[in-house]
Design an enzyme around this catalytic site. Structure first.
Site, PDB file in Angstrom:
ATOM      1  N   THR B 160       0.872  -1.191   0.000  1.00  0.00           N
ATOM      2  CA  THR B 160       0.000   0.000   0.000  1.00  0.00           C
ATOM      3  C   THR B 160       0.904   1.235   0.000  1.00  0.00           C
ATOM      4  OG1 THR B 160      -0.237  -0.204   2.405  1.00  0.00           O
ATOM      5  CG2 THR B 160      -2.016  -1.066   1.049  1.00  0.00           C
ATOM      6  N   LYS B 186       3.822  -7.017   3.910  1.00  0.00           N
ATOM      7  CA  LYS B 186       3.561  -5.633   3.510  1.00  0.00           C
ATOM      8  C   LYS B 186       3.172  -4.849   4.757  1.00  0.00           C
ATOM      9  CE  LYS B 186       0.283  -3.564   3.115  1.00  0.00           C
ATOM     10  NZ  LYS B 186      -0.516  -2.680   4.067  1.00  0.00           N
ATOM     11  N   THR B 197       0.747  -6.014  12.970  1.00  0.00           N
ATOM     12  CA  THR B 197       1.832  -5.393  12.261  1.00  0.00           C
ATOM     13  C   THR B 197       1.575  -5.214  10.784  1.00  0.00           C
ATOM     14  OG1 THR B 197       2.669  -7.609  12.341  1.00  0.00           O
ATOM     15  CG2 THR B 197       3.705  -6.061  13.767  1.00  0.00           C
TER      16      THR B 197
END
Lengths: 411, 411
Positions: B160, B186, B197
């Protein structure tokens, strides 16, 4: 409360309270040449009460004040406050410096050193330049002034990254008696609830016992200064101090109960809440004051925990700075706050716009959300649907300004 | 460990593990036209283990995965991951969408829908565009590829605000057996320890029972992915998934003990730690990787709590961004971490420079500190002087870039 009237005093300062004088000087702790040492003084001895940071690394002035307050909370004459150096993480030398500051003020004012409290704010881990501090204390002691301007100047002298002074005062009128409560505060960064907010001095001419002063201060701080957060960093120095010189013609308050006590707490809350909101509004780099209310909680403690979680979320704070109605981040922060939450009972409002109802997106009107986010004061309300308790905390947005200020604080 | 050898595989990807194929497509969830849907698949059924966010607002894919894993952890064929929409705070509709995504993948691949897991990342509170997702799933299912490039493309498709993909792989060589562990992750914002996380997929051809897979994943995650923080915001979606297809010619591991188990955990830790450090290094707006080690603690839990407090301090993170050796902020953050600390036993190092010893400033060499802070990887070490336990966490600095990215994430 029957018969109670609170009158806000416009342009109030710590010297608005009868019997309190103030002085501020530039003694060279700050390299800018700005005033950096302040003195608040009452010739008549004061009852003192104070709340301190819960940080394990308590600064020397905190350790000093705690010790003298423990010995005798009944005979204080004032407080010396310096900006530019926090006198924190400074070991035994730091404690000697705080003591010497108080002793010098006492000597100059003709009172005992132990009747003077001290506060420091500024860089951590640096020793106070004592030659400058001691000459500043002398100069301040010889220029005390009961006027309103001296009070305002004091509020300015204790600022660090604050962009403006924070002051407030009310007159409490109860049947057959009247007195004043006034205060000033400083703090813009390293601000986090749990008595770790800033430096705050409250003055009053009400007549209180030390126990009543402490009870009232604790109660008022819980919903005001302990409900504000800028960056979640709890300082080593934070102190809120109440000095009550008992000069008003009112009966002594000797119990933390009843309508006279309630009136005093209400007055104290009014001043402390004003200061708390000013702290958040002037948070480092702030462009918005954000008021987060969590209601429908099982207890006030849980409501406050969830509200603090939202108020401390960097993602919520940056979204508000960007005027982005990214309400999912609010839900997310409630979700990780550590309290039990049933998502399907939760509603979330931005201002009066209900974005989330019972676990799913609801009235997501982006145009209306943008209007709300363009305002200077933003209200976020979360209803947990779990009970009747609620709590409000204040914070600000997180902007480039915060990063600017804190990336180079010492330089 | 006697006989154990870990070989790092350069340029590893999830498809480095034999038997795993991958595909990624641009199906239009993201308006940029970048790839936004990925599929990782093993024709041979896998044992699955997963750890999920502890956020109360668990996203639909988390709820879906948790449910199917609880029914049968022994027969998974793969995972569909989409970026651009988190499918979080989306109510019953969100759960139906996750289910439909898995069912469509199962149908296209000739396996049961329940053998396919799902992950989502992106904006919270928005429904998945299911027409796009379903056509993307079909397209991905028909373009599976066991090659390394397909693996790399998958790691890119799930990004992202990440600026680069995160991948790692090792070959575990033990006496008489060899297998592979590979992974991708990611995440750059909304990153905070405590299984909150990011998205992470780990593949292995080792042979494990579900219980052993879960135990090993929990153990390896605690010191790696659960020890990284970017902004203290714990996401609604975070998931680490281990898929073990048992294709390697090795004996079945059926107990979470002994040297074969220890070797597997060590391999898993190596891959997960690589990914964790990459997550911190690529934190939103990051210019520095910061490794915070707290030692001399009474327990590992206390060491980690103190280290996280330092790693989450905005004031520490902005000071590192500004290359300002403001070590007082490190002491301050340890002090409010909530563990018991005796300041007079604490030492603090920046790199190899001992700034604070036993409660007072020590070798405050600003020139040397500036050299250390100019490096891309910064080590902070705190010795509490209270015991033998220690913990390390990774974070990054807080820069203007973070504010930029998060002020306008949705726009």
């Amino acid at each position: 409360m029957s018969g109670l009237r609170l009158e806000r005093i416009l342009e109030g300062a710590v010297t608005t309270t009868p019997g309190f004088e103030a002085a501020s000087v530039a003694c060279g702790i700050r390299s800018t040449g700005a005033p950096d040492l302040a003195l608040v003084f009452s010739r008549r001895p004061c009852v003192g009460a104070a709340l301190f940071t819960t940080n394990a690394f308590k600064a020397a002035p905190v350790l000093y004040d705690r010790a003298v307050l423990a010995r005798n909370a009944n005979a204080f004459h004032g407080v010396v406050i310096n900006a530019g150096c926090a006198n924190a993480c400074t070991g035994a030398q730091g404690l000697r410096d705080s003591q010497a500051t108080a002793a010098a003020a006492g000597a100059a004012l003709g009172v005992s050193g132990e009747s003077i409290l001290v506060m420091s704010t500024g860089v951590i881990g640096v020793h106070l330049p004592m030659d400058k501090v001691l000459s500043g204390v002398k100069q301040a002691a010889s220029s005390l002034d009961p006027g309103i301007e001296a009070g305002h100047a004091t509020a300015r002298a204790i600022m660090t990254t604050d962009t403006r002074p924070k002051e407030s005062a009310v007159r409490v009128l109860t049947p057959g008696a009247a007195y004043t409560i006034a205060g000033m505060a400083k703090g813009a960064g390293m601000i986090h609830p749990n008595m770790a907010t800033m430096l705050c001095v409250l003055t009053t001419d009400a007549r209180l016992t030390p126990d009543v002063a402490h009870a009232a201060l604790t109660q008022a701080t819980e919903v005001s200064l302990n409900a504000v957060t800028v960056d979640g960093d709890m300082s080593t120095n934070d102190t809120v101090l109440l000095l009550a010189n008992g000069q008003a013609d009112v009966p002594l308050m000797d119990a933390a109960s009843g309508s006279r006590y309630a009136a005093f707490v209400e007055g104290l809350m009014a001043v402390a809440t004003d200061l708390a909101k000013e702290l958040a509004r002037d948070g480092e780099g702030a462009t918005r004051l954000v008021e987060v209310t969590v209601r429908g909680a099982r207890s006030r403690a849980e409501a406050k925990q969830a509200a603090k979680s939202v108020a401390n979320s960097l993602l919520v704070k940056t979204a508000i700075y960007g005027q982005d109605a990214n309400w999912g981040r609010i839900a997310c922060a409630v979700g990780y706050s550590g309290i039990e939450v049933d998502p399907e009972r939760v509603n979330i409002w931005l201002g009066d716009l209900e974005l989330f109802r019972l676990g799913a997106p609801y009235d997501v009107n982006e145009a209306r959300a943008s209007e709300i986010l363009a305002q200077k004061e933003i209200a976020i309300t979360v209803d947990l649907g779990a009970g009747d308790a609620q709590a409000t905390v204040w914070t600000c947005d997180l902007s480039h300004g915060y990063v600017d200020i804190n990336a180079h604080y010492r330089t």
